[in-house]
Design an enzyme around this catalytic site. Structure first.
Site, PDB file in Angstrom:
ATOM      1  N   TYR A 113      -1.379 -23.417  10.359  1.00  0.00           N
ATOM      2  CA  TYR A 113      -1.110 -23.049   8.911  1.00  0.00           C
ATOM      3  C   TYR A 113      -2.348 -22.219   8.145  1.00  0.00           C
ATOM      4  CZ  TYR A 113       1.067 -23.492   3.958  1.00  0.00           C
ATOM      5  OH  TYR A 113       1.463 -23.464   2.939  1.00  0.00           O
TER       6      TYR A 113
ATOM      7  N   LYS B  30       0.887  -1.267  -0.196  1.00  0.00           N
ATOM      8  CA  LYS B  30       0.327   0.042   0.015  1.00  0.00           C
ATOM      9  C   LYS B  30       1.156   1.301  -0.228  1.00  0.00           C
ATOM     10  CE  LYS B  30      -3.080   1.997   2.753  1.00  0.00           C
ATOM     11  NZ  LYS B  30      -2.588   2.718   4.634  1.00  0.00           N
TER      12      LYS B  30
END
Ligand code: UDP
Length: 313
Positions: A145, A105
């Site tokens: 995970y 960003k």
């Protein structure tokens, strides 16, 4: 373009670095070597188009200069690795994803998240289309995970919707090829290394569970196309040809020309019974499908392990 690849010293990360360099881009690699290896980048020594920073991306990331793309591939990714490093796995999928999104960003860069077929868990829909929400045990050993990657996907979509960041999400299915670690515990590397070393092939459970194996160059090509495309929603990349672990063991034995025995070991907790990607979207939107069959890819993988094993890897 100037591209940051996190997890650059890993199996997939290092192949992606090679692909972006081959396409004429400049690449910044980052890795903390928790599971990556310097050997995977050794061939790039002296390459002016490549820079490398040793850094844990779960901590604040500083990169000087412009960036046009950020690809977040840092994470332990094999079941034994994320069982060994459960908290770093959760952190890199949450804090690491947040940091890499924030960096993208700030730089005005396009972002690609490496997600996984594990978001589908032990699937009750077969094959798995992107529209399937999955069947994951959040508190089981694989949850560290699976849930980190599900959080990563949610965070990536939030940056897209709230900040207008151009994002891509690839759901990667089982992949194999050169630069896999000999002892990362994945089935293809285990069987090839065991057959080459004259040890029994370890089949977990009865071996009737299935997986669909994609050769690494096919996978990297799919990811490159996705990165260059406009598709924001998650996209499966994998090879839809499905095998049982028994079939894989037979094929490895035949191709290595080894008569080693098969030894059955207990099935890991929450081990998915089936897995096969529905790649309709990759075919239609990216014009991508895999071109390397298991026999061809295995031959290259066996050659690789024949080269590196004597060096003790
Ligand atoms: N597996 C096996 N023997 C091994 C390693 C794995 O039978 O030595 C099985 C494992 O239980 C799973 C499949 O092979 O059903 C694929 O395991 P892998 O760790 O490669 O990746 P997963 O798809 O489970 O993330």
């Amino acid at each position: 373009m100037r591209i940051l690849i996190t997890g650059a010293a890993g199996f997939l990360g290092s192949h992606l670095v090679d692909r972006f360099l081959a396409e004429g881009h400049r690449v910044v690699g980052m890795d903390n070597f928790i599971t990556g290896s310097r050997d995977n980048l050794a061939h790039l020594a002296g390459n002016q188009q490549f820079e490398f920073y040793e850094h844990n991306v779960s901590r604040y990331i500083f990169v000087d200069g412009p960036l046009d793309g950020v690809l977040h591939f840092a994470s332990p990714a094999s079941p034994i690795d994320y069982l060994r490093h459960p908290i770093p796995t959760l952190k890199v999928g949450s804090l690491g994803t947040h940091n890499t999104l924030g960096l993208a960003k700030a730089k005005g860069a396009r972002y690609l998240l490496a997600s996984t077929s594990e978001v589908y868990g032990d699937p009750q829909v077969h094959p798995q289309p992107e529209s399937y929400w999955g069947h994951v045990n959040p508190v089981g050993p694989r949850g560290v995970y699976d849930e980190a990657k599900r959080f990563s996907e949610a965070m990536t979509m939030a940056y897209h919707r709230f900040h207008g960041l151009p994002t891509r999400i690839v759901r990667i299915f089982n992949t194999y090829g050169p630069r896999m670690r000999a002892h990362d515990g994945r089935v293809v590397s285990n069987f090839v290394v065991q057959a080459l070393s004259g040890e029994p092939l370890t089949i977990y459970g009865e071996g009737r569970q299935t997986r669909s194996f994609c050769y690494v160059s096919d996978l990297v090509d799919g990811i490159y196309r996705l990165f260059m495309s406009d598709r924001v929603d998650p996209t499966n990349i994998g090879n839809p040809t499905e095998f049982t672990m028994l079939e894989l063991a037979e094929l490895v034995r035949e191709m290595v020309g080894s008569h080693v025995a098969i030894r059955h070991e207990p099935l890991p907790v929450d081990d998915p019974k089936v897995r096969k990607p529905d790649i309709t979207i990759a075919r239609s939107v990216l014009g991508w499908e895999p071109s390397i069959d298991l026999r061809t890819g295995l031959a290259r993988t066996i050659d690789y392990f024949k080269r590196v094993l004597p060096k003790g890897q």
